[in-house]
Design a protein around this motif. Structure first.
Motif, PDB file in Angstrom:
ATOM      1  N   VAL A 117       8.636  10.494   3.181  1.00 18.57           N
ATOM      2  CA  VAL A 117       9.333   9.379   3.830  1.00 18.57           C
ATOM      3  C   VAL A 117       8.374   8.736   4.827  1.00 18.57           C
ATOM      4  CG1 VAL A 117      11.295   8.650   5.226  1.00 18.57           C
ATOM      5  CG2 VAL A 117      11.557  10.547   3.610  1.00 18.57           C
ATOM      6  N   VAL A 118       8.134   7.449   4.667  1.00 19.86           N
ATOM      7  CA  VAL A 118       7.322   6.681   5.616  1.00 19.86           C
ATOM      8  C   VAL A 118       8.265   5.723   6.340  1.00 19.86           C
ATOM      9  CG1 VAL A 118       5.392   5.098   5.927  1.00 19.86           C
ATOM     10  CG2 VAL A 118       5.301   6.829   4.128  1.00 19.86           C
ATOM     11  N   THR A 119       8.279   5.781   7.671  1.00 14.56           N
ATOM     12  CA  THR A 119       9.183   4.947   8.469  1.00 14.56           C
ATOM     13  C   THR A 119       8.368   3.969   9.301  1.00 14.56           C
ATOM     14  OG1 THR A 119      10.794   6.747   8.603  1.00 14.56           O
ATOM     15  CG2 THR A 119      11.025   4.941  10.172  1.00 14.56           C
ATOM     16  N   LEU A 120       8.684   2.694   9.156  1.00 18.14           N
ATOM     17  CA  LEU A 120       8.058   1.636   9.947  1.00 18.14           C
ATOM     18  C   LEU A 120       9.071   1.139  10.971  1.00 18.14           C
ATOM     19  CD1 LEU A 120       6.418  -0.463   7.071  1.00 18.14           C
ATOM     20  CD2 LEU A 120       5.543   1.594   8.184  1.00 18.14           C
ATOM     21  N   ALA A 128       3.108   5.753  -3.239  1.00 19.39           N
ATOM     22  CA  ALA A 128       4.268   6.495  -3.728  1.00 19.39           C
ATOM     23  C   ALA A 128       4.236   6.618  -5.250  1.00 19.39           C
ATOM     24  CB  ALA A 128       5.555   5.815  -3.276  1.00 19.39           C
ATOM     25  N   VAL A 129       3.888   5.531  -5.933  1.00 23.70           N
ATOM     26  CA  VAL A 129       3.827   5.573  -7.397  1.00 23.70           C
ATOM     27  C   VAL A 129       2.616   6.361  -7.867  1.00 23.70           C
ATOM     28  CG1 VAL A 129       3.665   4.189  -9.500  1.00 23.70           C
ATOM     29  CG2 VAL A 129       5.045   3.370  -7.590  1.00 23.70           C
ATOM     30  N   GLY A 130       1.451   6.112  -7.240  1.00 22.29           N
ATOM     31  CA  GLY A 130       0.220   6.743  -7.704  1.00 22.29           C
ATOM     32  C   GLY A 130       0.087   8.204  -7.330  1.00 22.29           C
ATOM     33  N   HIS A 131       0.434   8.556  -6.077  1.00 20.94           N
ATOM     34  CA  HIS A 131       0.254   9.929  -5.588  1.00 20.94           C
ATOM     35  C   HIS A 131       1.545  10.737  -5.591  1.00 20.94           C
ATOM     36  CE1 HIS A 131      -3.856   9.342  -4.339  1.00 20.94           C
ATOM     37  NE2 HIS A 131      -3.524   8.280  -3.622  1.00 20.94           N
ATOM     38  N   GLY A 132       2.667  10.067  -5.235  1.00 21.93           N
ATOM     39  CA  GLY A 132       3.900  10.814  -5.018  1.00 21.93           C
ATOM     40  C   GLY A 132       4.647  11.185  -6.285  1.00 21.93           C
ATOM     41  N   ILE A 133       5.033  10.186  -7.067  1.00 19.32           N
ATOM     42  CA  ILE A 133       5.851  10.424  -8.268  1.00 19.32           C
ATOM     43  C   ILE A 133       5.023  11.116  -9.348  1.00 19.32           C
ATOM     44  CG2 ILE A 133       7.272   9.363 -10.041  1.00 19.32           C
ATOM     45  CD1 ILE A 133       8.459   9.147  -7.262  1.00 19.32           C
ATOM     46  N   GLU A 134       5.541  12.227  -9.864  1.00 19.44           N
ATOM     47  CA  GLU A 134       4.833  12.970 -10.911  1.00 19.44           C
ATOM     48  C   GLU A 134       5.136  12.361 -12.289  1.00 19.44           C
ATOM     49  OE1 GLU A 134       7.033  16.053  -8.227  1.00 19.44           O
ATOM     50  OE2 GLU A 134       7.431  14.113  -9.182  1.00 19.44           O
ATOM     51  N   HIS A 166       0.824  -1.215   0.000  1.00 17.04           N
ATOM     52  CA  HIS A 166       0.000   0.000   0.000  1.00 17.04           C
ATOM     53  C   HIS A 166       0.855   1.261   0.000  1.00 17.04           C
ATOM     54  CE1 HIS A 166      -3.899  -1.908   0.287  1.00 17.04           C
ATOM     55  NE2 HIS A 166      -3.458  -2.691   1.258  1.00 17.04           N
ATOM     56  N   ILE A 167       1.952   1.256   0.746  1.00 16.70           N
ATOM     57  CA  ILE A 167       2.817   2.433   0.782  1.00 16.70           C
ATOM     58  C   ILE A 167       3.454   2.671  -0.583  1.00 16.70           C
ATOM     59  CG2 ILE A 167       4.902   3.413   1.808  1.00 16.70           C
ATOM     60  CD1 ILE A 167       4.194   1.861   4.374  1.00 16.70           C
ATOM     61  N   ILE A 168       3.925   1.602  -1.221  1.00 13.76           N
ATOM     62  CA  ILE A 168       4.573   1.747  -2.530  1.00 13.76           C
ATOM     63  C   ILE A 168       3.557   2.149  -3.591  1.00 13.76           C
ATOM     64  CG2 ILE A 168       5.763   0.463  -4.352  1.00 13.76           C
ATOM     65  CD1 ILE A 168       7.211  -1.067  -2.140  1.00 13.76           C
ATOM     66  N   GLY A 209     -10.093   5.120  -0.057  1.00 14.15           N
ATOM     67  CA  GLY A 209      -9.858   5.344   1.367  1.00 14.15           C
ATOM     68  C   GLY A 209      -9.308   4.142   2.095  1.00 14.15           C
ATOM     69  N   VAL A 210      -8.845   3.140   1.360  1.00  7.20           N
ATOM     70  CA  VAL A 210      -8.171   2.016   2.002  1.00  7.20           C
ATOM     71  C   VAL A 210      -6.715   2.068   1.582  1.00  7.20           C
ATOM     72  CG1 VAL A 210     -10.193   0.540   2.120  1.00  7.20           C
ATOM     73  CG2 VAL A 210      -8.787   0.477   0.074  1.00  7.20           C
ATOM     74  N   GLY A 211      -5.841   1.651   2.410  1.00  2.91           N
ATOM     75  CA  GLY A 211      -4.421   1.706   2.086  1.00  2.91           C
ATOM     76  C   GLY A 211      -3.628   2.014   3.325  1.00  2.91           C
ATOM     77  N   MET A 212      -3.519   3.292   3.686  1.00  2.00           N
ATOM     78  CA  MET A 212      -2.775   3.664   4.880  1.00  2.00           C
ATOM     79  C   MET A 212      -3.460   3.156   6.149  1.00  2.00           C
ATOM     80  SD  MET A 212      -0.132   4.909   3.633  1.00  2.00           S
ATOM     81  CE  MET A 212       0.723   5.541   5.069  1.00  2.00           C
ATOM     82  N   ASP A 213      -4.775   2.993   6.087  1.00  2.00           N
ATOM     83  CA  ASP A 213      -5.491   2.368   7.199  1.00  2.00           C
ATOM     84  C   ASP A 213      -4.993   0.939   7.400  1.00  2.00           C
ATOM     85  OD1 ASP A 213      -7.364   1.597   9.114  1.00  2.00           O
ATOM     86  OD2 ASP A 213      -8.780   0.961   7.577  1.00  2.00           O
TER      87      ASP A 213
END
Length: 687
Positions: free
Chosen positions: A535-538, A415-421, A410-412, A507-511
């Motif tokens: 940056v997401v840190t686990l 990153a691809v869908g929302h983060g990288i332009e 979900h994080i990746i 609305g599912v993913g980070m949840d």
């Protein structure tokens, strides 16, 4: 037979993961012959074993892929994006064939035909590929310096060291020309060398090493074989192949006795130095073949997970019994029993560490699976995205690794869908057209930190805040830090997307990330800079089975605080008179809030005059936990709480002490979070 088929399916699944990883690397380095070899070997093994265990459809389908990559190995076909794409699709289809077994539906058969048709089309379009010159070869090198080599200031030793660095090298120096001491000239070079080198370098690279002495030495370089022979070769056969001995004379000597080399020397057919060179080549090829065979041989024992889990449970029970023995030994005062108890404790500790190490696996294989995910998502969204991994050797408990897959997916995807332009937007911002996602892992005490960072647009703080206000998650006038704002995205159903796509908007993913980390007793934190990335840190515990903890007591109730959270312990006097819930304690000049376990869990009784404060590092800063007494270190076997307690957030489990008493394991992060929520609620009520 069914057991063997199950074993084959398991092994084939591992080979398919290896195949996928090799294909994704090959897409980046299409001229890498080693990667081509990895792909070919995986396909060859799947095909051969499939036929052996009755998976005929898998065998026949994989045979076509194997043939294609055999052509790549031989230089007849080239590695193209089309070939990689078809092979990845074929890899997924092989997995479907394994699941289907011997009963194949018409749809599965039709899919096989479609993929093979595409493979045939790619084959027609392919031309010459990996140069056969880049494949490992074995060279025979004869280096005979002129006797006056030293007078020119040249030293052959560094040259020979450089030669050895080109690959797997064996070397012999011939001393037969060294005269007796009375005739020895220290300024002359009497030694000459024969070497056997297996390398991917070509002949020119070998000759370049000796380029500055080529006019003062005799140098012979010959390729003796392109592949390692399957069987050991006799000395006479090697000499015939090199042209040093006529075949008929060698055959006559070889037929007489095993010491054919001596026979050839006695017959005057070859000089002793040629025999030494042939022996060197024979031993070198034997050594390289042995290394190859060992590398290909299985070096591990396959054990069912259920047996491993059972072993861990037994070790956990042993740790509990050992604690009881230690308690009894201390109470008895018997020196002999104490000695035995200490030995049992030492051995159980070794067994515990060994057993837990068996469960530890490198996270690199999990990381490798996401290369395919990034590749496919980037293709669907018409973006250029590169995945970089670091810390692949970092080890985690197998159970933890298995539960990490969903949150990382979900994080990746985010990153691809929302983060990288898209590339055009990145170029307009003076960024490289290819976005980067960096996936790393490292140890931090009893935890592993996994960071997923991207160099994309970053998170829109105002959009997140506006959506949270709209959903009545926060009041319009709430003052939040960046960390608190970004943490809002972890709420169930939260999304800033205006429309639903295959990637986002529901609305599912980070949840899922938050719930998965809660189950792992880990934490997630988010940091983002507009225009620079996120940056997401686990933060995840190494294992969920046995931990090191600090055993404490409050009103005759026992608790375990994970040792990884604890920074120090201090004394606290006079709290029994104040009974304040929001009290602070000074720790090296800093004021640290503390939480009394008596108050937190409504324990009866009166606190002692001097209490102990366990200073713990939490996700929300440093907090003190006030207890009556600190008992000491405790190897804690974690037992899950029953379903009746599934909503009790501040406890992560329970353990059994040496005397059979139950002790609750505290979730320090959740206790701190609960205290913060209550303090915030009191502030809101007092407005």
């Amino acid at each position: 037979m069914n057991d063997y088929r199950e074993t084959y399916i398991e092994e084939a699944s591992e080979l398919l993961r290896e195949l996928e990883a090799a294909l994704l690397e090959l897409e980046e380095r299409p001229a890498d012959s080693e990667l081509v070899g990895r792909v070919f070997r995986a396909l060859h093994t799947i095909k051969g074993s499939g036929a052996m265990f009755g998976f005929d459809a898998v065998s026949s389908f994989t045979h076509e892929l194997e043939t294609m990559f055999d052509g790549v190995r031989e230089g007849r076909n080239q590695v193209t994006a089309g070939l990689i794409g078809v092979t990845l699709e074929a890899r997924d289809h092989i997995q479907e064939l394994l699941r289907a077994g011997s009963v194949l539906s018409p749809d599965v058969l039709a899919a096989s035909d479609r993929i093979l048709e595409r493979l045939a089309k790619v084959s027609v379009e392919s031309g010459p590929s990996v140069s056969t010159d880049s494949l490992p070869r074995t060279y025979s090198i004869h280096f005979d310096p002129h006797p006056d080599l030293f007078l020119s200031g040249s030293n052959p030793v560094p040259l020979l060291r450089e030669l050895a660095q080109l690959g797997d090298c064996s070397m012999v120096g011939h001393l037969d020309r060294i005269p007796e001491l009375r005739d020895l000239d220290p300024e002359k070079c009497y030694i000459y060398w024969d070497a056997i080198l297996t390398t991917a370098a070509d002949e020119n690279a070998i000759r370049d090493i000796f380029i500055f002495v080529e006019d003062r030495a005799r140098l012979d370089v010959a390729c003796v074989c392109r592949d390692i022979p399957a069987e050991r070769r006799r000395i006479g056969e090697i000499l015939v192949d090199r042209g040093h001995v006529p075949a008929d004379e060698a055959e006559r000597c070889l037929g007489q006795r095993p010491l054919a080399g001596e026979m050839l020397v006695q017959a005057g057919l070859v000089t002793p130095d040629r025999i030494q060179a042939a022996i060197l080549e024979q031993q070198h090829l034997d050594g390289v073949r042995d290394k190859r065979d060992k590398a290909e041989a299985a070096t591990s024992l396959r054990v069912p997970v259920a047996k491993l889990d059972s072993l861990v449970n037994v070790v956990g029970e042993l740790v509990t019994v050992q604690a009881r023995l230690t308690s009894y030994a201390l109470a008895s005062g018997d020196a002999e029993i104490n000695f035995i108890s200490e030995e049992v404790e030492r051995l159980s500790e070794l067994l515990r560490e060994s057993t837990m190490s068996v469960r530890m696996l490198p996270i690199g294989e999990t990381f490798g699976r996401f290369r395919r995910l990034v590749r496919d998502l980037a293709g669907d969204l018409n973006k250029k995205v590169e995945l970089i991994t670091e810390g692949n050797d970092t080890e985690l408990d197998k159970t933890v690794i298995e539960q990490l897959n969903d949150p990382l997916v979900h994080i990746i995807r985010n990153a691809v869908g929302h983060g990288i332009e898209p590339s055009d937007q990145r170029l307009a911002k003076k960024k490289p057209d290819t976005g980067r996602i960096h996936l790393s892992a490292c140890h931090s005490g009893a935890f592993v930190l996994i960071r997923i960072s991207d160099d994309g647009a970053g998170m829109n703080r105002e959009a997140i805040r506006a959506r949270a206000v709209e959903r009545k998650m926060i009041p319009p006038d709430a003052v939040l830090s960046d960390q608190e704002t970004f943490a809002l995205t972890l709420a169930p159903g939260f999304s800033t997307s205006e429309r639903v796509t295959a990637i986002s908007g529901r609305g599912v993913g980070m949840d899922v990330v938050q719930r998965s980390l809660d189950a792992l007793h880990g934490t997630v934190s988010i940091a983002s800079t507009p225009g620079q990335g996120t940056v997401v840190t686990l933060k995840i515990p190494l294992t969920l089975a046995i931990i090191d903890g600090l055993l404490v007591e409050a009103d005759e109730s026992f608790f375990v605080v994970p040792l990884a959270n604890i920074s120090e312990c201090i004394e606290l006097e006079g709290r029994a008179q104040s009974r304040k819930h929001d009290s602070l304690v000074s720790v090296h000049g800093d004021l640290v809030p503390y939480i009394a376990l008596r108050d937190r869990f409504s324990l009866p009784g009166r606190a002692p005059a001097i209490e102990q404060v366990i200073v713990a590092d939490t996700q929300h800063g440093r907090y003190g936990l006030v207890v009556d007494r600190v008992i000491g270190d405790h190897h804690t076997v974690i037992k899950k709480l029953g379903s009746f307690y599934r909503n009790v957030e501040e406890l992560s489990g329970a353990t059994i002490l040496g005397d059979g008493t139950l002790a609750l394991i505290l979730d320090v992060d959740k206790i701190a979070a609960g205290a913060l929520r209550e303090a915030h609620a009191q502030q809101m009520a007092g407005r």
